[in-house]
Design a protein around this motif. Structure first.
Motif, PDB file in Angstrom:
ATOM      1  N   SER A 142     -12.732  12.080  -9.448  1.00  0.00           N
ATOM      2  CA  SER A 142     -11.452  11.450  -9.780  1.00  0.00           C
ATOM      3  C   SER A 142     -11.491   9.956  -9.515  1.00  0.00           C
ATOM      4  O   SER A 142     -11.021   9.155 -10.331  1.00  0.00           O
ATOM      5  CB  SER A 142     -10.322  12.072  -8.955  1.00  0.00           C
ATOM      6  N   GLU A 201      -0.273  16.917  -3.546  1.00  0.00           N
ATOM      7  CA  GLU A 201       0.392  15.613  -3.642  1.00  0.00           C
ATOM      8  C   GLU A 201      -0.036  14.692  -2.501  1.00  0.00           C
ATOM      9  O   GLU A 201      -0.158  13.488  -2.685  1.00  0.00           O
ATOM     10  CB  GLU A 201       1.923  15.777  -3.629  1.00  0.00           C
ATOM     11  N   GLY A 257      -3.368  13.329  -3.391  1.00  0.00           N
ATOM     12  CA  GLY A 257      -3.171  12.351  -4.465  1.00  0.00           C
ATOM     13  C   GLY A 257      -2.659  11.024  -3.946  1.00  0.00           C
ATOM     14  O   GLY A 257      -3.099   9.954  -4.383  1.00  0.00           O
ATOM     15  N   TYR A 271      -1.599  10.732 -12.596  1.00  0.00           N
ATOM     16  CA  TYR A 271      -1.138  11.509 -11.447  1.00  0.00           C
ATOM     17  C   TYR A 271       0.382  11.679 -11.429  1.00  0.00           C
ATOM     18  O   TYR A 271       0.896  12.760 -11.174  1.00  0.00           O
ATOM     19  CB  TYR A 271      -1.612  10.839 -10.160  1.00  0.00           C
TER      20      TYR A 271
END
Length: 156
Positions: free
Chosen positions: A69, A106, A109, A131
């Motif tokens: 990512s 989350e 992230g 995202y």
């Protein structure tokens, strides 16, 4: 430690050495029954938390997925590999420090976004747009204004 040659349980440690990084212990052992020697290695086992996805399913933390990512967001950006690896290590360290068995995706992230914001503003905007699932240009504009106000720190 069980002897790999005869299966006896009684062994003694003849020599112990720690590697240069201090994260691995090498032990030379001797079996008290057959007198043969063998080597064992000891390393701390750290358990990363399980990640609870938005749909409620749970998956094991995947460091390679995290790295992929980051690399995707940083594709064709002037950020060195060492800076990316350091960011990954910081995220993993934070996850371990939380001491949680599970945590929401989350949270991971948000950690990724914080690291990207430090490394490269364009990569940060790329990641945030996917995202946060931006629906319109206004959301992009707001994020770009926010990023424009903060100083750029590149991890070259």
């Amino acid at each position: 430690m069980k002897c790999p040659f005869c299966g006896a349980v009684e062994t003694t440690v003849a020599d112990t050495r720690i590697n240069d990084d201090g994260d691995l212990v090498r032990r030379r052992r001797r079996c008290l029954k057959c007198d043969k020697r063998f080597t064992t290695y000891e390393r701390a086992e750290l358990r990363m938390p399980q990640v609870i996805k938005k749909n409620g399913s749970r998956v094991n933390f995947d460091a390679e997925k995290l790295a992929a990512s980051l690399r995707l967001a940083l594709r064709k950006r002037p950020v060195g590999t060492e800076a990316v690896e350091a960011a990954i290590a910081r995220i993993e360290g934070k996850l371990l420090a939380l001491g949680e068995r599970e945590l929401a995706s989350e949270k991971v992230g948000e950690m990724v976004m914080l690291e990207l914001k430090k490394l490269d503003k364009v990569a940060y905007v790329r990641f945030a747009s996917v995202y946060r699932n931006f629906e319109d240009v206004d959301e992009f504009s707001k994020l770009i204004r926010e990023v424009s106000r903060s100083p750029q720190k590149l991890g070259r």
